[in-house]
Write a protein that holds these residues in place. Structure first.
Motif, mmCIF file in Angstrom:
data_model
loop_
_atom_site.group_PDB
_atom_site.id
_atom_site.type_symbol
_atom_site.label_atom_id
_atom_site.label_comp_id
_atom_site.label_asym_id
_atom_site.label_seq_id
_atom_site.Cartn_x
_atom_site.Cartn_y
_atom_site.Cartn_z
ATOM 1 N N LEU A 121 0.834 -1.210 0.000
ATOM 2 C CA LEU A 121 0.000 0.000 0.000
ATOM 3 C C LEU A 121 0.865 1.256 0.000
ATOM 4 O O LEU A 121 2.030 1.220 0.409
ATOM 5 C CB LEU A 121 -0.911 0.009 1.232
ATOM 6 C CG LEU A 121 -1.845 -1.182 1.400
ATOM 7 C CD1 LEU A 121 -2.785 -0.950 2.596
ATOM 8 C CD2 LEU A 121 -2.674 -1.422 0.138
ATOM 9 N N GLY A 122 0.234 2.358 -0.410
ATOM 10 C CA GLY A 122 0.935 3.642 -0.491
ATOM 11 C C GLY A 122 1.457 4.128 0.846
ATOM 12 O O GLY A 122 2.398 4.914 0.896
ATOM 13 N N ASP A 123 0.837 3.664 1.950
ATOM 14 C CA ASP A 123 1.318 4.103 3.274
ATOM 15 C C ASP A 123 2.415 3.184 3.813
ATOM 16 O O ASP A 123 2.781 3.266 4.985
ATOM 17 C CB ASP A 123 0.151 4.202 4.263
ATOM 18 C CG ASP A 123 -0.577 2.868 4.439
ATOM 19 O OD1 ASP A 123 -0.054 1.833 3.963
ATOM 20 O OD2 ASP A 123 -1.654 2.859 5.046
ATOM 21 N N GLY A 124 2.893 2.264 2.954
ATOM 22 C CA GLY A 124 4.025 1.419 3.330
ATOM 23 C C GLY A 124 3.640 0.071 3.909
ATOM 24 O O GLY A 124 4.495 -0.792 4.103
ATOM 25 N N ARG A 125 2.347 -0.152 4.172
ATOM 26 C CA ARG A 125 1.956 -1.443 4.732
ATOM 27 C C ARG A 125 2.066 -2.546 3.678
ATOM 28 O O ARG A 125 1.807 -2.304 2.489
ATOM 29 C CB ARG A 125 0.514 -1.379 5.253
ATOM 30 C CG ARG A 125 0.414 -0.810 6.645
ATOM 31 C CD ARG A 125 -1.009 -0.831 7.138
ATOM 32 N NE ARG A 125 -1.832 0.174 6.468
ATOM 33 C CZ ARG A 125 -3.160 0.224 6.561
ATOM 34 N NH1 ARG A 125 -3.807 -0.683 7.265
ATOM 35 N NH2 ARG A 125 -3.845 1.173 5.960
ATOM 36 N N ASN A 126 2.419 -3.744 4.142
ATOM 37 C CA ASN A 126 2.528 -4.909 3.253
ATOM 38 C C ASN A 126 1.611 -6.025 3.745
ATOM 39 O O ASN A 126 1.425 -6.183 4.962
ATOM 40 C CB ASN A 126 3.962 -5.442 3.242
ATOM 41 C CG ASN A 126 4.888 -4.456 2.572
ATOM 42 O OD1 ASN A 126 4.737 -4.161 1.401
ATOM 43 N ND2 ASN A 126 5.823 -3.913 3.339
#
Ligand SMILES: Cc1cc2nc3c(=O)[nH]c(=O)nc-3n(C[C@H](O)[C@H](O)[C@H](O)COP(=O)(O)OP(=O)(O)OC[C@H]3O[C@@H](n4cnc5c(N)ncnc54)[C@H](O)[C@@H]3O)c2cc1C
Length: 397
Positions: free
Chosen positions: A126-131
């Protein structure tokens, strides 16, 4: 920190992704699901309509919570005649899809307001860095790159109008082609939602995807005036520029979306080539997926590719009809093709919209004096005539 894991990750909480999620929640509750949508609401801002005859009983059951209005038939108007067809018609809304999904899935299974920036067959970033990791990823992020397709466009502006007095419509007008023919085949589409509320859409089968919103809004206002409707205001508005497909390269269509994940919805090419409608195909795909014995243990990407290839192959006839509409008919005469079509047997018309025309239907649609120059029609049907130009590439997401 370890990435969170789910059995099925669905990218895009629009029509196709939403229906897959609802089908999994209903028929495969043993599988965990996560749905990722970049907007805060699921489903966008749409009225999605369909004929009741497009769907199987299971499809009807799955879509039931999304249905906002039902009608027992519909009208068409052409310069040469008007006709009422008693095929039930239904409209669903994004708002209802959002509500149904939030009821069917646990709150932490829905991730909204953040963009998917990368994915593989089993991972999501995701764009917020979550995987996230998943048993399988289904990419349903809508139309992608259409440069591998040829054909034209169906473009429209729709407005839900609040009226001072009842509109007097008994049922939807699915095509009113008595309007001035400009920019290809033009018709107006009306859905009477309440006695004093009508959804009016100004639609074009055009060569050019450019949509002049203000010009279409003025034509909707003029149409309403001509009907004697006193418009108090516009309650909601939507527009679309959808591909109408005459031909193309299936492998390239898949490759442009290619990152190894399974594909669904418009991104997979699962729509009717001539109407560009995708609701019946999205439902069929969702039902086929949950019934597939390999779900959860085998390669979902391979399943989705075979499914889409089969759809592409069986839809060849509708691509030919698109070619007939765009290449054989002069833009101002395109309405004649639909005018002739709507004189045919109602069951044949139902099967056409469902994308399930029989061999006899296919013959029946084409036999007789064509409403376009015969040389041009033969050229298109034998593949020797001029083909419609390339769709301008549309790259989304
Ligand atoms: C205004 C309009 C009206 C239509 N009316 C009808 C109709 O009446 N009947 C019919 O059958 N068809 C209709 N269609 C055609 C087609 O059915 C719709 O376009 C349908 O919404 C396509 O479904 P989809 O799930 O493939 O794509 P979409 O519904 O567009 O869903 C894709 C979703 O993915 C999300 N997304 C995209 N990129 C990302 C990202 N990077 N990260 C996270 N999320 C992302 C989008 O926000 C969107 O919610 C209409 C189309 C439009 C535009």
């Amino acid at each position: 920190m370890n990435a969170a894991h789910t059995d099925i990750a669905i990218l895009g909480g629009g029509l196709a992704g939403g229906l897959v999620a609802l089908a999994l929640a209903r028929w495969r509750p043993d599988l965990s699901v996560m749905l990722f949508e970049r907007e805060t609401a699921l489903g966008g801002n749409h009225v999605w309509s369909f004929f009741a005859t497009d769907l199987s009983p299971d499809g009807e059951a799955l879509i039931a919570p999304l249905v906002d209005a039902t009608w027992t038939g519909y009208d068409v108007h052409f310069p040469a005649y008007a006709r009422t067809l008693m095929t039930p018609y239904r409209a669903t809304t994004s708002h209802r899809l959002d509500r149904a999904l939030r009821q069917a899935l646990p709150a932490d299974a829905i991730v909204t307001g953040v963009q998917v920036t990368d994915c593989t067959a089993t991972t999501v970033t995701l764009g917020d860095g979550r995987n996230f990791t998943a048993g399988a990823v289904i990419d349903a992020r809508g139309t992608h790159d259409l440069s591998s397709l040829t054909g034209g466009w169906q473009k429209f502006l729709g407005q839900r109008l609040k009226l001072a007095r009842p509109h007097q419509l008994k049922r939807p007008i699915v095509m009113d082609a008595t309007v001035e023919q400009v920019d290809g085949y033009r018709f107006v589409y009306c859905l009477p939602f309440a006695r004093d509320e009508v959804f009016v859409e100004d639609t074009y089968y055009a060569d050019d995807p450019k949509l002049d919103r203000d010009a279409l809004a003025q034509r909707i206002a003029a149409y309403a005036r001509a009907k004697g409707w006193d418009v108090l205001g516009v309650m909601a508005e939507e527009h679309g520029v959808l591909p109408v497909v005459a031909g193309g390269d299936f492998d390239r269509l898949r490759a442009t979306a290619g990152h190894g994940a399974a594909l669904a919805g418009a991104r997979a090419g699962l729509f009717h080539p001539l109407t560009s409608y995708s609701l019946p195909d999205a439902l069929r795909f969702a039902l086929a997926l949950v019934r597939w014995p390999g779900l959860g243990v085998s390669d979902l990407a391979e399943f989705s590719e075979k499914y889409a290839l089969n759809h592409w192959n069986t839809a060849w006839y509708y691509r030919k009809l698109t070619a007939l509409l765009f290449a054989a008919a002069q833009p101002g005469d395109r309405y004649r093709v639909m005018q002739r079509f709507y004189r045919l047997d109602p069951r044949l018309i139902e099967r056409f919209y469902a994308g399930e025309s029989s061999a006899m239907d296919k013959l029946r649609i084409l036999v007789g004096r064509p409403p376009v120059p015969i040389g041009a029609a033969l050229g298109v049907l034998t593949g020797l005539g001029s083909q419609p130009g390339l769709l301008n590439p549309v790259v989304v997401g």
